[in-house]
Design a protein around this motif. Structure first.
Motif, PDB file in Angstrom:
ATOM      1  N   LEU A   1       0.833  -1.205   0.000  1.00  0.00           N
ATOM      2  CA  LEU A   1       0.000   0.000   0.000  1.00  0.00           C
ATOM      3  C   LEU A   1       0.867   1.254   0.000  1.00  0.00           C
ATOM      4  CD1 LEU A   1      -2.835   1.284   0.185  1.00  0.00           C
ATOM      5  CD2 LEU A   1      -2.600   1.147   2.667  1.00  0.00           C
ATOM      6  N   SER A   2       1.898   1.263   0.825  1.00  0.00           N
ATOM      7  CA  SER A   2       2.762   2.449   0.880  1.00  0.00           C
ATOM      8  C   SER A   2       3.491   2.672  -0.443  1.00  0.00           C
ATOM      9  CB  SER A   2       3.747   2.355   2.036  1.00  0.00           C
ATOM     10  OG  SER A   2       4.675   1.326   1.830  1.00  0.00           O
ATOM     11  N   ILE A   3       3.932   1.617  -1.086  1.00  0.00           N
ATOM     12  CA  ILE A   3       4.639   1.740  -2.366  1.00  0.00           C
ATOM     13  C   ILE A   3       3.684   2.190  -3.469  1.00  0.00           C
ATOM     14  CG2 ILE A   3       5.804   0.449  -4.209  1.00  0.00           C
ATOM     15  CD1 ILE A   3       6.996  -1.328  -1.942  1.00  0.00           C
ATOM     16  N   TYR A   4       2.591   1.466  -3.647  1.00  0.00           N
ATOM     17  CA  TYR A   4       1.705   1.730  -4.787  1.00  0.00           C
ATOM     18  C   TYR A   4       0.873   2.989  -4.602  1.00  0.00           C
ATOM     19  CZ  TYR A   4       3.158  -2.318  -7.324  1.00  0.00           C
ATOM     20  OH  TYR A   4       3.911  -3.194  -8.048  1.00  0.00           O
ATOM     21  N   TRP A   5       0.447   3.309  -3.389  1.00  0.00           N
ATOM     22  CA  TRP A   5      -0.304   4.545  -3.174  1.00  0.00           C
ATOM     23  C   TRP A   5       0.608   5.750  -3.439  1.00  0.00           C
ATOM     24  CZ3 TRP A   5      -5.265   5.408  -3.098  1.00  0.00           C
ATOM     25  CH2 TRP A   5      -5.729   6.672  -2.717  1.00  0.00           C
ATOM     26  N   THR A   6       1.845   5.690  -2.940  1.00  0.00           N
ATOM     27  CA  THR A   6       2.793   6.780  -3.186  1.00  0.00           C
ATOM     28  C   THR A   6       3.068   6.934  -4.673  1.00  0.00           C
ATOM     29  OG1 THR A   6       3.819   6.420  -1.025  1.00  0.00           O
ATOM     30  CG2 THR A   6       5.106   7.650  -2.660  1.00  0.00           C
ATOM     31  N   LEU A   7       3.286   5.829  -5.360  1.00  0.00           N
ATOM     32  CA  LEU A   7       3.523   5.868  -6.803  1.00  0.00           C
ATOM     33  C   LEU A   7       2.345   6.505  -7.532  1.00  0.00           C
ATOM     34  CD1 LEU A   7       5.003   4.866  -9.451  1.00  0.00           C
ATOM     35  CD2 LEU A   7       3.567   2.841  -9.217  1.00  0.00           C
ATOM     36  N   ASN A   8       1.146   6.053  -7.226  1.00  0.00           N
ATOM     37  CA  ASN A   8      -0.031   6.562  -7.929  1.00  0.00           C
ATOM     38  C   ASN A   8      -0.326   8.020  -7.582  1.00  0.00           C
ATOM     39  OD1 ASN A   8      -0.922   4.370  -9.607  1.00  0.00           O
ATOM     40  ND2 ASN A   8      -1.347   3.265  -7.722  1.00  0.00           N
ATOM     41  N   MET A   9      -0.134   8.405  -6.344  1.00  0.00           N
ATOM     42  CA  MET A   9      -0.351   9.809  -5.980  1.00  0.00           C
ATOM     43  C   MET A   9       0.690  10.720  -6.638  1.00  0.00           C
ATOM     44  SD  MET A   9      -3.082  10.192  -4.215  1.00  0.00           S
ATOM     45  CE  MET A   9      -3.778   8.965  -5.288  1.00  0.00           C
ATOM     46  N   THR A  10       1.929  10.239  -6.727  1.00  0.00           N
ATOM     47  CA  THR A  10       2.962  11.009  -7.421  1.00  0.00           C
ATOM     48  C   THR A  10       2.593  11.166  -8.894  1.00  0.00           C
ATOM     49  OG1 THR A  10       4.643  10.211  -5.885  1.00  0.00           O
ATOM     50  CG2 THR A  10       5.417  11.135  -7.979  1.00  0.00           C
ATOM     51  N   ASN A  11       2.147  10.069  -9.513  1.00  0.00           N
ATOM     52  CA  ASN A  11       1.750  10.140 -10.918  1.00  0.00           C
ATOM     53  C   ASN A  11       0.585  11.091 -11.156  1.00  0.00           C
ATOM     54  OD1 ASN A  11       3.699   8.470 -11.970  1.00  0.00           O
ATOM     55  ND2 ASN A  11       2.473   6.621 -11.741  1.00  0.00           N
ATOM     56  N   ILE A  12      -0.410  11.067 -10.275  1.00  0.00           N
ATOM     57  CA  ILE A  12      -1.551  11.957 -10.481  1.00  0.00           C
ATOM     58  C   ILE A  12      -1.162  13.419 -10.252  1.00  0.00           C
ATOM     59  CG2 ILE A  12      -2.606  11.946  -8.179  1.00  0.00           C
ATOM     60  CD1 ILE A  12      -5.327  11.605  -9.631  1.00  0.00           C
ATOM     61  N   MET A  13      -0.227  13.657  -9.325  1.00  0.00           N
ATOM     62  CA  MET A  13       0.225  15.039  -9.100  1.00  0.00           C
ATOM     63  C   MET A  13       1.004  15.562 -10.299  1.00  0.00           C
ATOM     64  SD  MET A  13       1.364  15.253  -5.092  1.00  0.00           S
ATOM     65  CE  MET A  13       2.669  14.042  -5.284  1.00  0.00           C
ATOM     66  N   LEU A  14       1.845  14.705 -10.878  1.00  0.00           N
ATOM     67  CA  LEU A  14       2.702  15.154 -11.972  1.00  0.00           C
ATOM     68  C   LEU A  14       2.019  15.099 -13.337  1.00  0.00           C
ATOM     69  CD1 LEU A  14       6.041  13.440 -10.912  1.00  0.00           C
ATOM     70  CD2 LEU A  14       5.395  15.841 -10.636  1.00  0.00           C
ATOM     71  N   LEU A  15       1.269  14.045 -13.587  1.00  0.00           N
ATOM     72  CA  LEU A  15       0.690  13.841 -14.913  1.00  0.00           C
ATOM     73  C   LEU A  15      -0.775  14.238 -15.004  1.00  0.00           C
ATOM     74  CD1 LEU A  15       2.237  10.328 -15.583  1.00  0.00           C
ATOM     75  CD2 LEU A  15       3.138  12.548 -16.279  1.00  0.00           C
ATOM     76  N   ASN A  16      -1.466  14.156 -13.886  1.00  0.00           N
ATOM     77  CA  ASN A  16      -2.889  14.470 -13.822  1.00  0.00           C
ATOM     78  C   ASN A  16      -3.700  13.694 -14.867  1.00  0.00           C
ATOM     79  OD1 ASN A  16      -5.002  15.694 -12.535  1.00  0.00           O
ATOM     80  ND2 ASN A  16      -4.955  17.509 -13.832  1.00  0.00           N
ATOM     81  N   LYS A  17      -3.262  12.477 -15.186  1.00  0.00           N
ATOM     82  CA  LYS A  17      -3.956  11.667 -16.184  1.00  0.00           C
ATOM     83  C   LYS A  17      -4.662  10.458 -15.577  1.00  0.00           C
ATOM     84  CE  LYS A  17      -1.098  12.570 -20.226  1.00  0.00           C
ATOM     85  NZ  LYS A  17      -0.279  11.939 -21.259  1.00  0.00           N
ATOM     86  N   LEU A  18      -4.347  10.130 -14.342  1.00  0.00           N
ATOM     87  CA  LEU A  18      -4.922   8.933 -13.743  1.00  0.00           C
ATOM     88  C   LEU A  18      -6.323   9.204 -13.216  1.00  0.00           C
ATOM     89  CD1 LEU A  18      -1.966   7.503 -11.612  1.00  0.00           C
ATOM     90  CD2 LEU A  18      -2.700   6.806 -13.869  1.00  0.00           C
ATOM     91  N   SER A  19      -7.203   8.249 -13.450  1.00  0.00           N
ATOM     92  CA  SER A  19      -8.527   8.328 -12.843  1.00  0.00           C
ATOM     93  C   SER A  19      -8.455   7.649 -11.476  1.00  0.00           C
ATOM     94  CB  SER A  19      -9.553   7.627 -13.722  1.00  0.00           C
ATOM     95  OG  SER A  19      -9.321   6.225 -13.731  1.00  0.00           O
ATOM     96  N   TRP A  20      -9.433   7.918 -10.633  1.00  0.00           N
ATOM     97  CA  TRP A  20      -9.468   7.270  -9.329  1.00  0.00           C
ATOM     98  C   TRP A  20      -9.682   5.771  -9.475  1.00  0.00           C
ATOM     99  CZ3 TRP A  20      -7.365   9.254  -5.261  1.00  0.00           C
ATOM    100  CH2 TRP A  20      -7.220  10.629  -5.175  1.00  0.00           C
TER     101      TRP A  20
END
Length: 125
Positions: free
Chosen positions: A77-96
């Motif tokens: 959870l710590s690895i994948y949540w951090t990865l996905n939150m970083t991606n959404i902050m930088l790319l703003n392309k991920l959906s929830w």
């Protein structure tokens, strides 16, 4: 220990590649056309996760099935949540939806990899 890291990296790579292939339609929404994964980057991620699993989970004196069940989901959870939150902050392309599915997959991937390794451990160590 080197063999352990190699085996963990390969298990992560095999399971993750199967998952990505099955779900490639979901990921093509956010990736450039014709580009699903860059294998060198993927192996570097799998290798680092293998190191983390080894040192934080497997190399414990209390390593057993209960340790896997209690510790691996929080690590994943710590690895994948951090990865996905970083991606959404930088790319703003991920959906929830993608964030939720990908984070859940990360938990399953690390649980599966660690459990399979625990079954192979006597032959490898």
């Amino acid at each position: 220990m080197i063999l352990r890291i190699i085996v963990l990296t390969l298990l992560l790579g095999i399971f993750d590649s199967i998952y990505i292939f099955i779900n490639k339609k979901m990921y093509t929404e956010i990736l450039p056309a014709g580009k699903l994964i860059h294998i060198l980057y993927a192996f570097s991620v799998w290798f680092i996760i293998a190191l983390v699993i080894n040192f934080l989970i497997i190399d414990r004196p209390d390593f057993n099935l209960l340790t896997i069940i209690k510790r691996v989901p929080f690590l994943a959870l710590s690895i994948y949540w951090t990865l996905n939150m970083t991606n959404i902050m930088l790319l703003n392309k991920l959906s929830w939806k993608i964030i939720a599915v990908d984070t859940l997959w990360g938990i399953i991937l690390l649980l599966l990899t660690t459990f399979i390794y625990s079954l192979l451990r006597k032959q490898l160590d």
